[in-house]
Design a protein around this motif. Structure first.
Motif, PDB file in Angstrom:
ATOM      1  N   VAL A  22      58.546  25.008   2.965  1.00 13.82           N
ATOM      2  CA  VAL A  22      58.369  24.825   4.407  1.00 13.82           C
ATOM      3  C   VAL A  22      57.532  25.954   4.982  1.00 13.82           C
ATOM      4  CG1 VAL A  22      59.576  24.783   6.622  1.00 13.82           C
ATOM      5  CG2 VAL A  22      60.443  23.430   4.720  1.00 13.82           C
ATOM      6  N   GLY A  24      53.994  20.753   5.135  1.00 13.40           N
ATOM      7  CA  GLY A  24      53.817  19.591   5.972  1.00 13.40           C
ATOM      8  C   GLY A  24      55.054  18.876   6.459  1.00 13.40           C
ATOM      9  N   HIS A  25      54.761  17.768   7.074  1.00 10.55           N
ATOM     10  CA  HIS A  25      55.734  16.976   7.804  1.00 10.55           C
ATOM     11  C   HIS A  25      56.878  16.472   6.927  1.00 10.55           C
ATOM     12  CE1 HIS A  25      57.174  13.509  10.171  1.00 10.55           C
ATOM     13  NE2 HIS A  25      56.892  14.301  11.191  1.00 10.55           N
ATOM     14  N   ALA A  26      56.581  15.881   5.779  1.00 12.49           N
ATOM     15  CA  ALA A  26      57.618  15.267   4.941  1.00 12.49           C
ATOM     16  C   ALA A  26      58.633  16.300   4.453  1.00 12.49           C
ATOM     17  CB  ALA A  26      56.989  14.543   3.760  1.00 12.49           C
ATOM     18  N   LYS A  27      58.159  17.437   3.960  1.00 11.78           N
ATOM     19  CA  LYS A  27      59.090  18.478   3.499  1.00 11.78           C
ATOM     20  C   LYS A  27      59.872  19.064   4.669  1.00 11.78           C
ATOM     21  CE  LYS A  27      57.635  19.789  -0.952  1.00 11.78           C
ATOM     22  NZ  LYS A  27      58.581  19.765  -2.018  1.00 11.78           N
ATOM     23  N   SER A  28      59.248  19.148   5.822  1.00  9.81           N
ATOM     24  CA  SER A  28      59.949  19.656   7.007  1.00  9.81           C
ATOM     25  C   SER A  28      61.096  18.738   7.386  1.00  9.81           C
ATOM     26  CB  SER A  28      58.973  19.800   8.170  1.00  9.81           C
ATOM     27  OG  SER A  28      57.997  20.760   7.867  1.00  9.81           O
ATOM     28  N   ILE A  29      60.857  17.444   7.362  1.00 10.57           N
ATOM     29  CA  ILE A  29      61.918  16.478   7.669  1.00 10.57           C
ATOM     30  C   ILE A  29      63.046  16.585   6.645  1.00 10.57           C
ATOM     31  CG2 ILE A  29      62.481  14.019   7.825  1.00 10.57           C
ATOM     32  CD1 ILE A  29      60.925  15.007  10.239  1.00 10.57           C
ATOM     33  N   GLU A  84      57.977  19.746  17.460  1.00  4.72           N
ATOM     34  CA  GLU A  84      57.500  19.057  16.263  1.00  4.72           C
ATOM     35  C   GLU A  84      58.366  19.468  15.069  1.00  4.72           C
ATOM     36  OE1 GLU A  84      55.024  16.781  16.005  1.00  4.72           O
ATOM     37  OE2 GLU A  84      54.897  16.872  18.182  1.00  4.72           O
ATOM     38  N   PRO A  85      58.609  18.544  14.127  1.00  6.43           N
ATOM     39  CA  PRO A  85      59.449  18.866  12.970  1.00  6.43           C
ATOM     40  C   PRO A  85      58.958  20.054  12.158  1.00  6.43           C
ATOM     41  CG  PRO A  85      58.994  16.518  13.046  1.00  6.43           C
ATOM     42  CD  PRO A  85      58.173  17.152  14.118  1.00  6.43           C
ATOM     43  N   VAL A  86      57.649  20.194  11.984  1.00 16.80           N
ATOM     44  CA  VAL A  86      57.125  21.291  11.173  1.00 16.80           C
ATOM     45  C   VAL A  86      57.462  22.638  11.808  1.00 16.80           C
ATOM     46  CG1 VAL A  86      55.035  22.350  10.238  1.00 16.80           C
ATOM     47  CG2 VAL A  86      55.314  19.858  10.153  1.00 16.80           C
ATOM     48  N   ASP A 100      60.053  25.315  10.202  1.00 18.80           N
ATOM     49  CA  ASP A 100      59.548  26.650   9.915  1.00 18.80           C
ATOM     50  C   ASP A 100      60.434  27.705  10.571  1.00 18.80           C
ATOM     51  OD1 ASP A 100      57.608  28.460   8.783  1.00 18.80           O
ATOM     52  OD2 ASP A 100      56.857  28.746  10.826  1.00 18.80           O
ATOM     53  N   CYS A 131      63.439  14.534  15.651  1.00 23.21           N
ATOM     54  CA  CYS A 131      62.861  15.074  14.428  1.00 23.21           C
ATOM     55  C   CYS A 131      63.643  14.623  13.192  1.00 23.21           C
ATOM     56  CB  CYS A 131      62.844  16.605  14.483  1.00 23.21           C
ATOM     57  SG  CYS A 131      61.713  17.268  15.721  1.00 23.21           S
TER      58      CYS A 131
END
Length: 122
Positions: free
Chosen positions: A11, A16-21, A68-70, A74, A121
């Motif tokens: 993260v 990116g987005h997928a790993k953040s979710i 935002e999820p990212v 983070d 998110c």
């Protein structure tokens, strides 16, 4: 198998987005659910979580656009990484945590989960 500790570097490296979710989902399972249920049970804990929520939002909100999820993942990864570096790990069983006496970092991570829910998110 991915865990929170294996996702922290991913993260923070901006994967990116997928790993953040996935990170936020793991965080919810590890501390969010039990912490938020406890906050619903104890008004004084809800007050603390709400204060932490406001701080999280102030730290990650992108102007008026929202969260935002990212950015949220983070932020949580930094909190979790700092806690891990000082020897404070996530509880093995969050159901065993005395949430009224929980450490700052646990309350902040529960607040991240609350923000994730409120911001769609998760």
């Amino acid at each position: 198998m991915e865990t929170l500790s294996t996702l922290v570097p991913a993260v923070t490296a901006g994967y990116g987005h997928a790993k953040s979710i996935r990170f936020l989902d793991h965080l919810m399972a590890r501390v969010g659910v039990d912490g938020l249920v406890a906050a619903l049970r104890y008004p004084e804990l809800m007050t603390l979580v709400n204060l932490h929520e406001a701080e999280v939002r102030d730290s990650v909100a992108l102007d008026a656009v929202g969260v935002e999820p990212v950015a949220l993942a983070d932020y949580a990864a930094v909190i979790l990484g700092d806690a891990m570096r000082t020897g404070r790990l996530l509880p093995a069983d969050p159901g065993e945590v005395d949430w009224l006496d929980a450490d700052w970092y646990l309350l902040r991570l529960v607040a991240v989960c609350a923000v994730a829910i409120d911001s769609d998110c998760l």
